[in-house]
Design an enzyme around this catalytic site. Structure first.
Site, PDB file in Angstrom:
ATOM      1  CG  ASP A 352      -2.320   0.671   0.862  1.00  0.00           C
ATOM      2  OD1 ASP A 352      -2.388   1.690  -0.134  1.00  0.00           O
ATOM      3  OD2 ASP A 352      -3.469   0.397   1.712  1.00  0.00           O
ATOM      4  CD  GLU A 546      -5.920   5.406   3.385  1.00  0.00           C
ATOM      5  OE1 GLU A 546      -5.645   4.558   3.952  1.00  0.00           O
ATOM      6  OE2 GLU A 546      -5.887   6.187   2.111  1.00  0.00           O
TER       7      GLU A 546
END
Length: 878
Positions: A352, A546
């Site tokens: 990520d 997020e």
């Protein structure tokens, strides 16, 4: 030696069976029996529509299963891969493993460094233009493609994009409901169709690779990514994982054809199970729960032939159970032994965003441990040149075996061959390229919205409304496509958008005007409801993604998070006119007060650009089936009731998993308890001894604190906006990357006068004595860009002029420039002048000279003063 605690599933088998959720558990083997064989899993059973069936129960697995992929090895491909790898230089191999962000790499650099893939992050577009056209996207895709073809190896480059509810970064695309809504539809076929439509949208703008679906089995709804998970129920996630991957990859069995793109099962593993729902936090699950709860979506996706898996930001740690894997990005056990070994995954594992930088001993540009643990493609958005140089040196120095590099490149080439990219034309010449029809799918999106609407209350059968009803529509979200689409829409957080940014989209209000002949819109509820047949109030959450969306210690109480909504309902309810509340949100919230003021209450979730689907369900005659959405997440009955899952001890929801009324179901929801919850859940210290961190700034302000700058331009304080910016002549602030994308504030003191950056509880104070009692420290992560030239202090205030400060000039001056450091200042250093019982400003940095630094993850941490790296008070005077 004490026995480790049993897993929640083992503790609650009777409850699970009674709820018909995860029953059918396999009895444990007798102690003397031979070890069980490794489970072997293939495609799920199909329903009568030919899609994966949501099972009544899932067998309890004793070990990680071998997953039989629908994408078999092709001997011709394997021979070809071997030939290519054997002829590549080390630099070419590392280039294939490197994934920069489009804003940080030119096509010429793709050629120069033999780059294997690029990505665009949320809120990144060709030329930085949010309104970039399909042709703009295709031109950039072609330029990268041509650049890759100009390399010595001519290996095609692939472009990955976060297409998590449609091709949501792209202007004028149809944006589908978020995953939490699709979960409420309980329809795997619908998920397959949505993802297949998404694949065509992606092809229309020239990308090859979708960073989707998210397969988190969310356990704590305080997590800011709750809406990205289909359900808290692994049965649903298992079936949906299979069909989502089928849709994206077009049901591919050997080659992904012109109707599909490369899919990504993410985030492996346990992102939905972190303690307190903290994004990128610690998952303390037992291995049995990782296998049987958090792993289920991956068994479905891998069986469907998923070609890529994205590693998760979270850690997996539970010392009581002997689990200490730390960050998944650096876990050999998770990536090599479990995913590639036991589960048999032969595609590529991608990191990520700057995920390697969170692994112990690593930075964003260097991490042998993560590569050795099994990462094949490393997402290094900005530091990619340094990453290539470091990795090449680490291979030559023996820190990373050449065999690991060859394995990574083999997997990358395998995925590219299976996607048919070696034989493909450039992006602008492929199927669906530039097609406006491929970019929009309004009919499917509207169907998905209708199927996901969940009716929680319908006293007196207020719904459906008659088409000739005279209706007053109120609420901030009735005519806000930004609010109804949520995060990961055009921008990363889904903020900063207006209705004009969504051409062709339909707001909920516009849908109601299509379906009803007599509609009055009054967003603030000032119109008298008298004379109307019904009031429709469209309220709820505003966009987040997020990190920023984490509630952390805040409660689930909607009236505290969004007090304007309750105030609006107070205006229009109790007037003798039925009130229908349409609640737009990315998670269940404690809404008892709002429910009590509503005759009908609909969980609309985040429906995307086709708000007309919400309206269809409110009005008679538009959908013969009526409401049939069912909760895929349990709904709380109190403010701090989380985690809340059927396998949690004392499960007692307001509305249980699977609840949802039909249009004509005659069920009355009585008056609900309106007990007000605390502002924050759990102890925050007080006069006792604090045991948990007090977050102050963690990628965004943590309530009740807000961030400000102050100077002669405005010593009263200018609040730093939701975009992370504020400016005075003496100081300016912009967003910055410290630990992860956009998690920090970069403050630059210009040297033209005194100024300060600070976090404050506006109009209030907090009793924080417990942190002093617990040997606490003020802690923050910081990158110093240029050291202070004049005296610089870190200060805490107890309503000015009550304050205390330490001299941090040398502290900041000694930190390595350009590198992240963690500063820990014992709270006892402030004890002489600070009233810890009335703290209103728990963090402040002040100077009158030039200074530039980025600050992130500001918190008060119990026990921090005892850490070996804590500062000494004696070094902070003068």
């Amino acid at each position: 030696m004490a026995r480790p605690p049993r897993s929640p599933r083992a503790r609650n088998r009777v409850a699970l069976a009674a709820l018909v959720l995860l029953g059918g558990l396999v009895p444990a083997q007798a102690a003397h029996a031979a070890p069980p064989r490794q489970p072997d899993l293939g495609p799920p059973a199909l329903d009568r529509n030919g899609c994966a069936r949501i099972e009544n129960s899932l067998p309890e697995l004793a070990d990680w299963p071998k997953v039989r992929s629908a994408m078999p090895r092709n001997p011709v491909d394997e021979w070809r891969i071997k030939q290519i790898v054997s002829g590549m230089s080390l630099e070419e191999k590392v280039g294939q493993m490197t994934q920069p962000e489009i804003a940080a790499i030119t096509p010429a650099e793709v050629t120069q460094y033999s780059i294997g893939s690029v990505l665009n992050g949320g809120g990144s577009w060709p030329g930085g233009n949010k309104h970039a056209s399909q042709q703009d996207w295709l031109r950039l895709a072609d330029s990268y493609w041509d650049a890759a073809k100009a390399t010595r190896t001519k290996i095609p480059v692939i472009w990955g994009i976060d297409a998590v509810h449609g091709n949501n970064n792209v202007y004028s695309s149809t944006v589908f409901p978020q995953n939490i809504a699709l979960g409420a539809a309980h329809d795997p076929c619908l998920v397959r169709d949505v993802e297949n439509s998404t694949a065509r949208q992606i092809r229309s703008t020239g990308q090859d690779w979708a960073f989707a679906p998210t397969l988190a089995v969310v356990q704590d709804d305080r997590w800011g990514r709750t809406y990205e998970g289909f359900s808290e129920d692994p049965r649903i996630t298992r079936a949906y994982g299979y069909e989502a991957m089928n849709g994206l990859q077009a049901g591919a069995r050997l080659r992904i054809g012109p109707n599909g793109v490369i899919g990504t099962a993410k985030h492996f593993i346990g992102d939905g199970g972190t303690t307190n729902g903290q994004d990128q936090g610690v998952n303390a699950s037992s291995e049995a729960d990782m296998i049987n709860l958090h792993g289920q979506g991956y068994y479905g996706a891998l069986a469907a032939g998923a070609q890529t898996v994205m590693a998760s930001f979270n850690s997996w740690t539970n010392p009581d159970l002997g689990i200490n894997e730390g960050k998944i990005h650096g876990s050999d056990k998770v990536l090599n032994q479990i995913l590639k070994g036991k589960m048999g995954f032969d595609g590529l594992v991608v990191s990520d965003w700057n995920g390697i930088g969170q692994v112990d001993g690593c930075t964003n540009a260097s991490c042998p441990r993560a590569i050795n643990a099994g990462l094949d493609v490393v997402m290094v958005p900005n530091d990619w040149k340094a990453f290539i140089a470091n990795t090449v040196a680490q291979v030559r120095g023996g820190e990373i075996p050449m065999s690991r590099i060859d394995d990574a490149v083999t997997r990358i080439l395998r995925v590219k061959l299976r996607a048919g990219l070696f034989e493909e034309r450039k992006p602008s010449q492929r199927w669906y390229a530039g097609s406006s029809d491929a970019l929009t799918d309004k009919a499917l999106a509207r169907e998905a919205v209708r199927k996901s609407q969940t009716l929680l209350k319908n006293n007196g059968n207020v719904l459906p409304l008659a088409r000739n009803a005279k209706v007053l529509v109120v609420g901030k979200s009735a005519d806000s496509i930004q609010n109804q689409t949520g995060g990961w829409t055009l921008t990363w957080q889904g903020t900063g958008n207006t209705n004009a940014d969504f051409p062709g989209a339909t707001s909920i209000l516009a849908g109601l005007k299509e379906d009803l002949a007599n509609v009055t819109f009054d967003p603030t509820g000032t119109v008298d409801p008298k004379g109307y047949d019904a009031v429709i109030a469209v309220v709820g959450e505003t966009p987040y993604a997020e990190g920023v969306g984490d509630l952390q210690r805040k409660s689930l109480e909607a009236a505290k998070l969004y007090p304007e909504d309750l105030a609006l309902l107070d205006k229009v309810s109790g007037k003798g006119i039925p009130v229908v509340t349409v609640y737009v949100s990315g998670r269940p919230l404690y809404v008892n007060k709002e429910l009590n003021r509503s005759d009908a209450f609909v969980a609309a979730w985040l429906p995307g650009t086709e708000g007309g689907g919400v309206a269809d369900m409110l009005v008679r005659g538009k959908d013969r089936g009526g409401y049939h959405g069912k909760l895929s997440y349990s709904w709380p009955k109190s403010a701090c009731q989380t985690p809340l899952n059927p396998w949690s001890p004392g499960y007692d929801p307001l509305f249980a998993l699977g609840y949802g009324l039909t249009s004509h179901q005659r069920t009355t929801v009585g008056k609900l308890d309106e007990t007000e919850g605390p502002a924050r859940c759990g102890s925050t210290g007080g006069g006792g001894t604090a045991t948990e961190d007090l977050p102050i700034y963690d990628r965004t302000d943590v309530a009740p604190y807000k961030s400000f700058i102050g100077s002669a331009a405005n010593w009263g304080g200018t609040e730093i906006g939701p975009d992370g910016t504020a400016s005075h002549p003496e100081i300016n602030v912009v967003p910055a990357d410290v630990n992860v994308q956009g998690d920090g504030l970069k403050a630059t003191w210009t040297g033209t006068g005194a100024a300060q950056l600070y976090s404050q509880h506006p109009g209030g104070t907090d009793d924080l004595r417990g942190y002093l009692n617990a040997d606490g420290a003020l802690e923050f992560d910081v990158i110093v860009h240029s050291p202070p030239v004049n005296r610089t202090v870190v200060s805490l205030h107890c309503v000015y002029p009550c304050s205390s400060e330490v001299n941090a000039t040398k502290l900041f001056g000694d930190l390595p420039a350009g590198q992240k450091s963690t500063v820990k200042i014992p709270l006892s250093c402030f004890a002489s002048g600070l009233d810890f019982e009335s703290v209103d400003t728990p963090f402040l940095v002040y100077t009158d000279g030039a200074f530039s630094a980025s600050f992130a993850n500001v918190r008060w941490s119990p026990g921090g003063a005892k850490d070996p790296d804590a500062r000494k008070c004696s070094d902070l005077t003068g």
